[in-house]
Motif scaffolding. Structure first.
Motif, short mmCIF file in Angstrom:
data_model
loop_
_atom_site.label_atom_id
_atom_site.label_comp_id
_atom_site.label_asym_id
_atom_site.label_seq_id
_atom_site.Cartn_x
_atom_site.Cartn_y
_atom_site.Cartn_z
N MET A 1 0.86 -1.17 0.00
CA MET A 1 0.00 0.00 0.00
C MET A 1 0.90 1.23 0.00
SD MET A 1 -3.37 0.36 2.26
CE MET A 1 -3.53 1.79 3.25
N PRO A 2 0.65 2.19 -0.87
CA PRO A 2 1.49 3.39 -0.93
C PRO A 2 1.40 4.19 0.37
CG PRO A 2 0.05 3.25 -2.86
CD PRO A 2 -0.35 2.15 -1.93
N ALA A 3 2.49 4.90 0.65
CA ALA A 3 2.56 5.68 1.89
C ALA A 3 1.51 6.79 1.91
CB ALA A 3 3.96 6.26 2.06
N LEU A 4 1.23 7.38 0.76
CA LEU A 4 0.23 8.45 0.71
C LEU A 4 -1.15 7.92 1.08
CD1 LEU A 4 -0.35 11.39 0.08
CD2 LEU A 4 -0.73 10.74 -2.29
N ALA A 5 -1.46 6.72 0.62
CA ALA A 5 -2.76 6.12 0.97
C ALA A 5 -2.82 5.82 2.46
CB ALA A 5 -2.98 4.86 0.16
N ASP A 6 -1.72 5.33 3.03
CA ASP A 6 -1.68 5.08 4.48
C ASP A 6 -1.92 6.36 5.27
OD1 ASP A 6 -1.22 2.37 4.37
OD2 ASP A 6 0.97 2.58 4.47
N ILE A 7 -1.28 7.43 4.85
CA ILE A 7 -1.45 8.71 5.54
C ILE A 7 -2.88 9.20 5.42
CG2 ILE A 7 -0.76 11.15 5.48
CD1 ILE A 7 2.05 10.14 4.65
N LEU A 8 -3.46 9.09 4.23
CA LEU A 8 -4.84 9.53 4.03
C LEU A 8 -5.82 8.73 4.88
CD1 LEU A 8 -6.81 11.39 2.55
CD2 LEU A 8 -6.89 9.69 0.72
N VAL A 9 -5.63 7.41 4.92
CA VAL A 9 -6.49 6.56 5.75
C VAL A 9 -6.34 6.93 7.22
CG1 VAL A 9 -6.84 4.18 6.54
CG2 VAL A 9 -6.61 4.66 4.10
N ALA A 10 -5.11 7.16 7.66
CA ALA A 10 -4.88 7.51 9.06
C ALA A 10 -5.52 8.85 9.40
CB ALA A 10 -3.38 7.56 9.35
N VAL A 11 -5.40 9.84 8.51
CA VAL A 11 -6.00 11.15 8.75
C VAL A 11 -7.52 11.05 8.82
CG1 VAL A 11 -6.39 13.42 7.70
CG2 VAL A 11 -4.08 12.50 7.86
N LEU A 12 -8.11 10.28 7.91
CA LEU A 12 -9.57 10.12 7.92
C LEU A 12 -10.05 9.42 9.19
CD1 LEU A 12 -10.20 9.18 4.20
CD2 LEU A 12 -10.96 11.26 5.35
N LEU A 13 -9.33 8.40 9.63
CA LEU A 13 -9.74 7.68 10.84
C LEU A 13 -9.54 8.53 12.10
CD1 LEU A 13 -8.50 4.07 10.06
CD2 LEU A 13 -10.84 4.96 9.99
N VAL A 14 -8.46 9.29 12.15
CA VAL A 14 -8.25 10.17 13.30
C VAL A 14 -9.31 11.28 13.30
CG1 VAL A 14 -6.67 11.90 14.28
CG2 VAL A 14 -5.81 9.67 13.60
#
Length: 111
Positions: A1-14
């Motif tokens: 999974m790309p790092a940008l997608a991980d960051i986006l998922v983390a931001v949305l969940l937070v």
């Protein structure tokens, strides 16, 4: 999974967690049942949308294509959350009438 997608998922969940925390504070601070209904009802819908977007991003980047099966969950939640809020409000009004407590003032029509 790309790092940008991980960051986006983390931001949305937070962001979803922050919205739910604000709703919990509203539930704790507001004095009346009818006022308390609004904070969780509105915030839970927004939080569910944020989790849905996070799920779409997560499963779309892990799979072969765009994962839209998550939309079924948010559609059901978007339909049932307002209906549940209305049913709770009607039940509270019914209980107040049965107990003889004063009811909230009716809404005045706008001129």
């Amino acid at each position: 999974m790309p790092a940008l997608a991980d960051i986006l998922v983390a931001v949305l969940l937070v962001g979803s967690g922050i919205v739910v925390l604000v709703a919990a504070l509203g539930l704790w601070r507001l004095p009346d049942f009818f006022l308390r209904m609004h904070a969780p009802a509105l915030a839970s819908t927004l939080a569910a949308w944020l989790v849905t977007f996070a799920s779409i991003v997560h499963f779309s980047t892990r799979g072969a294509g765009l994962a839209l099966h998550v939309w079924l969950i948010i559609i059901v939640l978007s339909i049932t959350a307002p209906v549940t809020t209305i049913v709770l409000a009607r039940a509270a009004l019914f209980r107040r009438r049965q107990a003889g407590d004063p009811l909230p003032a009716p809404l005045q029509p706008r001129p």
